[in-house]
Scaffold this motif. Structure first.
Motif, PDB file in Angstrom:
ATOM      1  N   LYS A 192       0.729  -1.085  -0.012  1.00 50.09           N
ATOM      2  CA  LYS A 192       0.127  -0.020   0.052  1.00 50.09           C
ATOM      3  C   LYS A 192       0.989   1.310   0.033  1.00 50.09           C
ATOM      4  O   LYS A 192       1.436   1.511   1.272  1.00 50.09           O
ATOM      5  CB  LYS A 192      -0.933  -0.044   1.223  1.00 50.09           C
ATOM      6  CG  LYS A 192      -1.944  -1.249   1.332  1.00 50.09           C
ATOM      7  CD  LYS A 192      -2.780  -1.374  -0.052  1.00 50.09           C
ATOM      8  CE  LYS A 192      -3.745  -2.367   0.277  1.00 50.09           C
ATOM      9  NZ  LYS A 192      -4.661  -2.685  -0.868  1.00 50.09           N
ATOM     10  N   GLU A 193       0.967   1.848  -1.135  1.00 47.12           N
ATOM     11  CA  GLU A 193       1.815   3.045  -1.296  1.00 47.12           C
ATOM     12  C   GLU A 193       1.046   4.287  -0.570  1.00 47.12           C
ATOM     13  O   GLU A 193       0.697   4.662   0.613  1.00 47.12           O
ATOM     14  CB  GLU A 193       2.466   3.230  -2.689  1.00 47.12           C
ATOM     15  CG  GLU A 193       3.198   1.954  -3.345  1.00 47.12           C
ATOM     16  CD  GLU A 193       3.493   2.195  -4.692  1.00 47.12           C
ATOM     17  OE1 GLU A 193       2.862   3.047  -5.468  1.00 47.12           O
ATOM     18  OE2 GLU A 193       4.129   1.396  -5.063  1.00 47.12           O
ATOM     19  N   ASN A 227      -5.185  10.547  -5.373  1.00 48.46           N
ATOM     20  CA  ASN A 227      -5.374   9.400  -6.321  1.00 48.46           C
ATOM     21  C   ASN A 227      -6.568   9.440  -7.244  1.00 48.46           C
ATOM     22  O   ASN A 227      -7.258   8.468  -7.809  1.00 48.46           O
ATOM     23  CB  ASN A 227      -5.013   8.137  -5.625  1.00 48.46           C
ATOM     24  CG  ASN A 227      -3.614   7.980  -5.343  1.00 48.46           C
ATOM     25  OD1 ASN A 227      -2.756   7.786  -6.349  1.00 48.46           O
ATOM     26  ND2 ASN A 227      -3.143   8.067  -4.020  1.00 48.46           N
ATOM     27  N   ASN A 265      -5.867   8.894 -10.433  1.00 42.98           N
ATOM     28  CA  ASN A 265      -4.735   8.025 -10.794  1.00 42.98           C
ATOM     29  C   ASN A 265      -4.976   6.532 -11.245  1.00 42.98           C
ATOM     30  O   ASN A 265      -5.503   5.779 -10.289  1.00 42.98           O
ATOM     31  CB  ASN A 265      -3.658   8.044  -9.728  1.00 42.98           C
ATOM     32  CG  ASN A 265      -2.534   7.306  -9.813  1.00 42.98           C
ATOM     33  OD1 ASN A 265      -2.124   6.490 -10.735  1.00 42.98           O
ATOM     34  ND2 ASN A 265      -1.499   7.162  -8.602  1.00 42.98           N
ATOM     35  N   ASN A 314      -3.987   4.045 -13.003  1.00 46.15           N
ATOM     36  CA  ASN A 314      -3.091   2.766 -12.814  1.00 46.15           C
ATOM     37  C   ASN A 314      -3.063   2.455 -11.418  1.00 46.15           C
ATOM     38  O   ASN A 314      -3.136   1.180 -10.922  1.00 46.15           O
ATOM     39  CB  ASN A 314      -1.839   3.242 -13.523  1.00 46.15           C
ATOM     40  CG  ASN A 314      -1.638   3.341 -14.683  1.00 46.15           C
ATOM     41  OD1 ASN A 314      -2.486   2.807 -15.493  1.00 46.15           O
ATOM     42  ND2 ASN A 314      -0.632   4.324 -15.390  1.00 46.15           N
ATOM     43  N   PHE A 315      -3.144   3.293 -10.395  1.00 42.83           N
ATOM     44  CA  PHE A 315      -3.113   3.015  -9.034  1.00 42.83           C
ATOM     45  C   PHE A 315      -4.574   2.220  -8.618  1.00 42.83           C
ATOM     46  O   PHE A 315      -4.393   1.232  -7.983  1.00 42.83           O
ATOM     47  CB  PHE A 315      -2.825   4.126  -8.018  1.00 42.83           C
ATOM     48  CG  PHE A 315      -2.940   4.051  -6.665  1.00 42.83           C
ATOM     49  CD1 PHE A 315      -1.980   3.451  -6.017  1.00 42.83           C
ATOM     50  CD2 PHE A 315      -4.142   4.301  -5.949  1.00 42.83           C
ATOM     51  CE1 PHE A 315      -1.958   2.960  -4.578  1.00 42.83           C
ATOM     52  CE2 PHE A 315      -4.077   3.923  -4.418  1.00 42.83           C
ATOM     53  CZ  PHE A 315      -3.038   3.539  -3.857  1.00 42.83           C
ATOM     54  N   GLN A 316      -5.587   2.753  -9.256  1.00 42.16           N
ATOM     55  CA  GLN A 316      -6.997   2.283  -8.627  1.00 42.16           C
ATOM     56  C   GLN A 316      -7.032   0.920  -9.536  1.00 42.16           C
ATOM     57  O   GLN A 316      -7.538   0.006  -8.893  1.00 42.16           O
ATOM     58  CB  GLN A 316      -7.955   2.965  -9.356  1.00 42.16           C
ATOM     59  CG  GLN A 316      -7.869   4.357  -8.668  1.00 42.16           C
ATOM     60  CD  GLN A 316      -8.764   5.718  -9.344  1.00 42.16           C
ATOM     61  OE1 GLN A 316      -9.452   5.313 -10.336  1.00 42.16           O
ATOM     62  NE2 GLN A 316      -8.440   6.749  -8.950  1.00 42.16           N
ATOM     63  N   ARG A 370      -4.512  -1.280  -9.861  1.00 42.47           N
ATOM     64  CA  ARG A 370      -4.052  -1.932  -8.826  1.00 42.47           C
ATOM     65  C   ARG A 370      -4.775  -2.475  -7.834  1.00 42.47           C
ATOM     66  O   ARG A 370      -4.785  -3.687  -7.295  1.00 42.47           O
ATOM     67  CB  ARG A 370      -2.688  -1.506  -8.405  1.00 42.47           C
ATOM     68  CG  ARG A 370      -1.489  -1.534  -9.207  1.00 42.47           C
ATOM     69  CD  ARG A 370      -0.394  -0.519  -8.956  1.00 42.47           C
ATOM     70  NE  ARG A 370       0.178  -1.184  -7.498  1.00 42.47           N
ATOM     71  CZ  ARG A 370       0.952  -0.530  -6.717  1.00 42.47           C
ATOM     72  NH1 ARG A 370       1.326   0.554  -6.844  1.00 42.47           N
ATOM     73  NH2 ARG A 370       1.307  -1.194  -5.577  1.00 42.47           N
TER      74      ARG A 370
END
Length: 325
Positions: free
Chosen positions: A263-264, A271, A274, A276-278, A280
């Motif tokens: 978890k970054e 985000n 974001n 790409n983060f979602q 993931r």
């Protein structure tokens, strides 16, 4: 079975490198841009004009990534005006590119040797399982894929596939440390699986049904300029199988990896766009179910697709509508 040829193509390298210098899509890689722009120094007025011309070409509705992929594949440019502009762009940036090429050629030559030495039999065993899951019937055919090695200044490798070019993949890897070799293999697997899903009809039909059943009634929309729902669904599904962060079924199958999700930054406001983060987050939520389907030899079904859609509702409601303080 899949067989890879790892290639160093200077023309592809230039096309990939020069498009990293401008922000023309939501998939823009900021770290690459910052690094190469810093390395390039100040741009002349002629260079600035050339970058503006390239951005204009790429942002034409009918061009975008398809135009770039034609350059990656070495195809001729159909429109005379664009051909002349592209030749001008190549000439204007030739000196800056040659400096980059001189530094990065030894790096991608090293990677070419590392990747070529990896035995591909185990990957094909994984692909057989994934093809069955996707109800994709063509995996038994011999399929030679050219993997073109490309610039990358990020810590981890990246990759790209395009439906219209089923025999070409891009692997962004130049400045990636060789210690991330396994991550590179997982990126390669991820992009190869995309080639399967481009042709497989069952996932498309089922995910479309889940979209209309679960997403549409909630009136959740991606903001203009963002990814399509199809991309969000497919990326989450494939990332749950093959992730460059060594998570998911593929990393466990190939390398015995049991990496737990990292978890970054979970700041929902930061985000909101974001994607790409979602992706993931959704992929991480789907990993256990994905593993179950692959290990048990199950074919993708409405239960699986409904689960992805439900996770996207959760993520969208949490992130997309977060208000700034």
């Amino acid at each position: 079975m899949i067989q890879y040829n790892f290639l160093i193509d200077k023309n592809t390298y230039f096309a990939y490198w020069v498009q990293t210098l401008i922000k023309w899509t939501w998939l823009f890689e900021k770290k690459n841009s910052v690094f190469y722009n810093s390395l390039n120094g100040e741009y002349t007025e002629q260079e600035k004009e050339s970058l503006d011309q390239l951005k204009e070409i790429l942002q034409k509705k009918e061009n975008a990534f398809l135009w770039l992929w034609k350059r990656y594949a070495g195809e001729a440019i159909e429109q005379k005006e664009e051909e002349q502009l592209w030749e001008s762009i190549q000439n204007v940036f030739s000196k800056k590119f040659e400096r980059v090429w001189k530094e990065e050629l030894p790096l991608i030559e090293r990677w070419q040797g590392i990747l070529a030495d990896y035995p591909q039999q185990k990957m094909n065993e994984l692909y057989i399982q994934v093809a069955h899951f996707l109800n994709y019937r063509q995996i038994t055919k011999d399929n030679i894929i050219d993997v073109k090695l490309c610039p990358n200044t990020n810590p981890l490798p990246g990759g790209h596939a395009k439906k219209e070019f089923p025999h070409v993949l891009l692997l962004d890897i130049s400045r990636v440390d060789p210690c991330y070799f396994q991550n590179a293999i997982m990126v390669l697997a991820h992009e190869t699986i995309h080639l399967f899903e481009y042709e497989a009809q069952t996932p498309k039909e089922l995910l479309k049904q889940s979209f209309h059943t679960i997403i549409v009634p909630r009136n959740i929309r991606v903001k203009g300029g963002g990814p399509h729902w199809h991309h969000l669904f497919m990326e989450a599904m494939i990332t749950s199988i093959a992730s460059k962060r060594m998570q998911g079924y593929g990393a466990h199958f190939l390398f015995g990896s049991n990496e737990h999700p990292i978890k970054e930054n979970v700041d929902v406001v930061l985000n909101r766009e974001n994607y790409n983060f979602q992706i993931r987050i959704v992929a991480e939520a789907m990993m256990e179910m994905t593993q179950e389907y692959l290990e048990q030899g199950k074919i993708i079904d409405s239960d699986y697709c409904d689960a992805i859609a439900t996770e996207w509702v959760r993520v969208a409601e949490q992130y997309w509508f977060a208000e700034k303080m």
